[in-house]
Design a protein around this motif. Structure first.
Motif, PDB file in Angstrom:
ATOM      1  N   GLU A 103      -7.244   3.216  -4.587  1.00  0.00           N
ATOM      2  CA  GLU A 103      -8.107   2.039  -4.451  1.00  0.00           C
ATOM      3  C   GLU A 103      -7.261   0.776  -4.340  1.00  0.00           C
ATOM      4  N   GLY A 104      -6.153   0.708  -5.069  1.00  0.00           N
ATOM      5  CA  GLY A 104      -5.244  -0.422  -4.924  1.00  0.00           C
ATOM      6  C   GLY A 104      -4.649  -0.481  -3.533  1.00  0.00           C
ATOM      7  N   ALA A 105      -4.307   0.685  -2.983  1.00  0.00           N
ATOM      8  CA  ALA A 105      -3.762   0.730  -1.630  1.00  0.00           C
ATOM      9  C   ALA A 105      -4.808   0.284  -0.609  1.00  0.00           C
ATOM     10  N   GLN A 106      -6.061   0.671  -0.818  1.00  0.00           N
ATOM     11  CA  GLN A 106      -7.129   0.269   0.097  1.00  0.00           C
ATOM     12  C   GLN A 106      -7.298  -1.245   0.113  1.00  0.00           C
ATOM     13  N   ARG A 107      -7.145  -1.869  -1.038  1.00  0.00           N
ATOM     14  CA  ARG A 107      -7.246  -3.330  -1.107  1.00  0.00           C
ATOM     15  C   ARG A 107      -6.170  -3.973  -0.227  1.00  0.00           C
ATOM     16  N   SER A 108      -4.991  -3.375  -0.203  1.00  0.00           N
ATOM     17  CA  SER A 108      -3.878  -3.944   0.546  1.00  0.00           C
ATOM     18  C   SER A 108      -3.886  -3.549   2.012  1.00  0.00           C
ATOM     19  N   ASP A 109      -4.488  -2.405   2.321  1.00  0.00           N
ATOM     20  CA  ASP A 109      -4.450  -1.906   3.698  1.00  0.00           C
ATOM     21  C   ASP A 109      -5.792  -1.263   4.052  1.00  0.00           C
ATOM     22  N   PRO A 110      -6.867  -2.046   4.054  1.00  0.00           N
ATOM     23  CA  PRO A 110      -8.198  -1.467   4.249  1.00  0.00           C
ATOM     24  C   PRO A 110      -8.411  -0.849   5.622  1.00  0.00           C
ATOM     25  N   GLY A 111      -7.582  -1.224   6.584  1.00  0.00           N
ATOM     26  CA  GLY A 111      -7.729  -0.674   7.935  1.00  0.00           C
ATOM     27  C   GLY A 111      -7.071   0.671   8.122  1.00  0.00           C
TER      28      GLY A 111
ATOM     29  N   ALA B 236       0.817  -1.214   0.000  1.00  0.00           N
ATOM     30  CA  ALA B 236       0.000   0.000   0.000  1.00  0.00           C
ATOM     31  C   ALA B 236       0.849   1.261   0.000  1.00  0.00           C
ATOM     32  N   ASP B 237       1.982   1.253   0.702  1.00  0.00           N
ATOM     33  CA  ASP B 237       2.817   2.451   0.772  1.00  0.00           C
ATOM     34  C   ASP B 237       3.313   2.860  -0.611  1.00  0.00           C
ATOM     35  N   ILE B 238       3.692   1.889  -1.417  1.00  0.00           N
ATOM     36  CA  ILE B 238       4.170   2.196  -2.768  1.00  0.00           C
ATOM     37  C   ILE B 238       3.016   2.740  -3.615  1.00  0.00           C
ATOM     38  N   ALA B 239       1.838   2.152  -3.487  1.00  0.00           N
ATOM     39  CA  ALA B 239       0.677   2.647  -4.235  1.00  0.00           C
ATOM     40  C   ALA B 239       0.329   4.072  -3.826  1.00  0.00           C
ATOM     41  N   VAL B 240       0.421   4.366  -2.534  1.00  0.00           N
ATOM     42  CA  VAL B 240       0.129   5.725  -2.066  1.00  0.00           C
ATOM     43  C   VAL B 240       1.149   6.715  -2.611  1.00  0.00           C
ATOM     44  N   GLY B 241       2.427   6.333  -2.594  1.00  0.00           N
ATOM     45  CA  GLY B 241       3.446   7.212  -3.157  1.00  0.00           C
ATOM     46  C   GLY B 241       3.176   7.525  -4.615  1.00  0.00           C
ATOM     47  N   ALA B 242       2.790   6.503  -5.376  1.00  0.00           N
ATOM     48  CA  ALA B 242       2.460   6.709  -6.788  1.00  0.00           C
ATOM     49  C   ALA B 242       1.205   7.566  -6.933  1.00  0.00           C
ATOM     50  N   ALA B 243       0.236   7.358  -6.050  1.00  0.00           N
ATOM     51  CA  ALA B 243      -0.999   8.139  -6.102  1.00  0.00           C
ATOM     52  C   ALA B 243      -0.732   9.616  -5.846  1.00  0.00           C
ATOM     53  N   LEU B 244       0.128   9.911  -4.881  1.00  0.00           N
ATOM     54  CA  LEU B 244       0.434  11.305  -4.569  1.00  0.00           C
ATOM     55  C   LEU B 244       1.162  11.977  -5.730  1.00  0.00           C
ATOM     56  N   LEU B 245       2.031  11.233  -6.405  1.00  0.00           N
ATOM     57  CA  LEU B 245       2.699  11.788  -7.581  1.00  0.00           C
ATOM     58  C   LEU B 245       1.695  12.056  -8.696  1.00  0.00           C
ATOM     59  N   ALA B 246       0.730  11.147  -8.882  1.00  0.00           N
ATOM     60  CA  ALA B 246      -0.314  11.365  -9.888  1.00  0.00           C
ATOM     61  C   ALA B 246      -1.161  12.581  -9.522  1.00  0.00           C
TER      62      ALA B 246
END
Length: 497
Positions: free
Chosen positions: A241-249, A217-227
């Motif tokens: 949404e990909g990050a949520q799948r990996s870290d829904p909590g 999730a951390d990598i997906a969030v980093g990519a999301a913030l860049l986008a």
């Protein structure tokens, strides 16, 4: 036992019960090796954790722990247990001959997840250099084993952190020439683009890495913030949404995704995601404030006003009471002057009672915004400092239609001055430049001003899609934008009706 899309597996340090002190480094070595082998898994995200408390803090769903002991005879045995934290039950137990500890780690990784990849090193005896994490040891390790991808990455990062940019870039390019595995290649390209201040390159590498590590999730969030900061809100939503799948909590992910959806123009998704955030933090004022921002964005100003009031009621001290200020803005822009004045008065009284030194300036801002311009300018005359002086000059220019308050190098303020002086053609290229700034909030504000300039130039079709929305109020509002731009945005929106 709970069924999850992705298991978050915390790997505790392994105990060395062999009596052989030379194997002590495996306590940290096994977690690092195993996490790397599972890096590309679609069903689990594994990470080293110092303790069970650390595991819980990082929202682990499962815990892997183990030890190395002597077996009957002269051999060694790797014993590991995988436990589910929600049900407090054992998932699996493993006993693997560990005469060759590196092979034992490989077997354990593939037993837990058959998709596990090999740890990228040809000479496992060099792995302690990675844990030692000293530049000379890392340099020696990659010289001896060019395939040691993790050591290459650690060395480049250390050189970059130490300010040795040229050496870091040279080392990184040598590593790429050594044909790193796909995951490490993407990580290396991400490091290189950061060292080169190459924002498009960083975004491309981050999205490649997110695809290669779909459960991180951390990598997906980093990519999301860049986008997000390069203006691609739709891609940002997909990555969140990909990050949520990996870290829904992770409650904050739902809030961030909600804002991305709002900036992407999807009201229903934004409200749904922040609604989930609210369900996770029902006692917090922030979800209500975020919902207020979403409704404000989409012009649902009376609903936004009420949500801001609800946030204030939940926690009057949240954000220094700024939810009241936002409620006042929403009511003011909705044309409800009485409610706006009431909310602003409550906010200003709270700030004055708290001894806020910015309260007089805030009061002047509200006076100007609400039409009491003479009182606002008179109040500013009693305040010292560069910001009151700038506001006084800008407001006088606004009232008189003449005068200057910004220099060309003060790009945002100067662009606003050009708009006030109706020099729209000059303002357009400057606003396009500001809009390209890799910061969502700055870019968004510039986008509204650019749309206004285009509308004034007769280019209604270009302006209309932007002016369908409102700029979300900042947590620390820019007084120039708030007092001079917001009223004009309201005028431009009315002109489109």
């Amino acid at each position: 036992m709970p069924v999850r899309d992705v298991e978050r597996v915390a790997i505790l340090p392994f105990e060395n019960l062999t009596g052989d002190a030379s194997a002590d480094w495996l306590a940290r070595g096994f977690p690092a090796i195993l996490a790397s082998q599972w890096a590309g898994s679609k069903s689990m995200h594994a990470f080293p954790a110092a303790s069970a408390r650390d595991a819980y803090a990082n929202r682990a769903t499962r815990l892997l722990h183990g030890y190395l002991r002597r077996d009957t005879g002269a051999g060694r045995l790797l014993v590991a247990s995988l436990e589910d934290l929600a049900s407090v039950r054992s998932v699996s137990r493993f006993e693997i001959p560990a005469g060759n500890w590196f092979e034992a780690a490989r077997r354990l990784a593939s037993d837990v997840d058959p998709s596990a990849r090999p740890f990228p090193v040809s000479r496992p005896e060099l792995i302690p250099a990675l844990l030692e994490a000293r530049t000379p040891a890392l340099a020696e390790a990659v010289a001896k084993d060019p395939s040691f991808a993790a050591a290459h990455l650690a060395l480049v990062r250390q050189l970059g952190t130490a300010g040795q940019r040229a050496e870091a870039l040279e080392t990184a390019r040598r590593a790429l020439a050594a044909k790193l595995p796909a995951i490490e290649e993407a990580e290396m390209r991400l490091v290189i683009s950061a060292l080169e201040n190459d924002l498009p390159g960083r975004r491309k590498a981050a999205e490649s890495l997110a695809a290669l590590r779909p459960s991180d999730a951390d990598i997906a969030v980093g990519a999301a913030l860049l986008a997000t900061n390069t203006g691609d809100q739709t891609k940002a939503v997909a990555l969140f949404e990909g990050a949520q799948r990996s870290d829904p909590g992770n409650a904050d992910l739902w809030n961030q995704a909600g804002y991305a959806a709002a900036y992407a123009g999807d009201f229903d998704k934004a409200r749904s995601m922040i609604g989930r955030y609210r369900a996770m933090l029902p006692a917090s004022a922030n979800p209500l404030d975020s919902l207020g921002d979403v409704h404000f964005r989409f012009g649902r100003l009376k609903e936004a006003e009420q949500l801001y009031l609800d946030a204030y009621q939940t926690s009057p001290t949240f954000g220094g009471g700024l939810a009241l200020w936002k409620a006042a803005l929403a009511a003011h822009l909705a044309g409800d002057a009485k409610a706006a004045a009431t909310h602003a008065a409550r906010f200003l009284e709270q700030r004055e009672k708290a001894g806020d030194p910015t309260a007089p300036l805030r009061r002047a801002r509200w006076e100007y915004l609400s039409g009491n311009r003479d009182a606002a300018l008179a109040r500013l005359a009693n305040l010292s400092g560069p910001l009151p002086a700038l506001l006084a000059a800008a407001w006088r220019a606004d009232v008189s239609g003449a005068g200057s308050f910004a220099k060309p190098e003060q790009k945002a303020a100067y662009a606003l001055e050009l708009l006030l002086r109706r020099r729209f053609q000059e303002a357009e290229p400057l606003l396009r430049e500001i809009k390209a700034t890799p910061n969502r909030e700055i870019s968004d504000k510039a986008g509204f001003l650019l749309a206004g300039a285009l509308l004034e130039l007769g280019r209604k079709q270009e302006a209309a899609p932007v002016l369908a929305y409102w700029p979300i109020p900042d947590s620390d509002p820019d007084p120039l934008f708030e007092t001079l731009a917001l009223p004009r945005i309201a005028q431009w929106k009315r002109a489109l009706r």
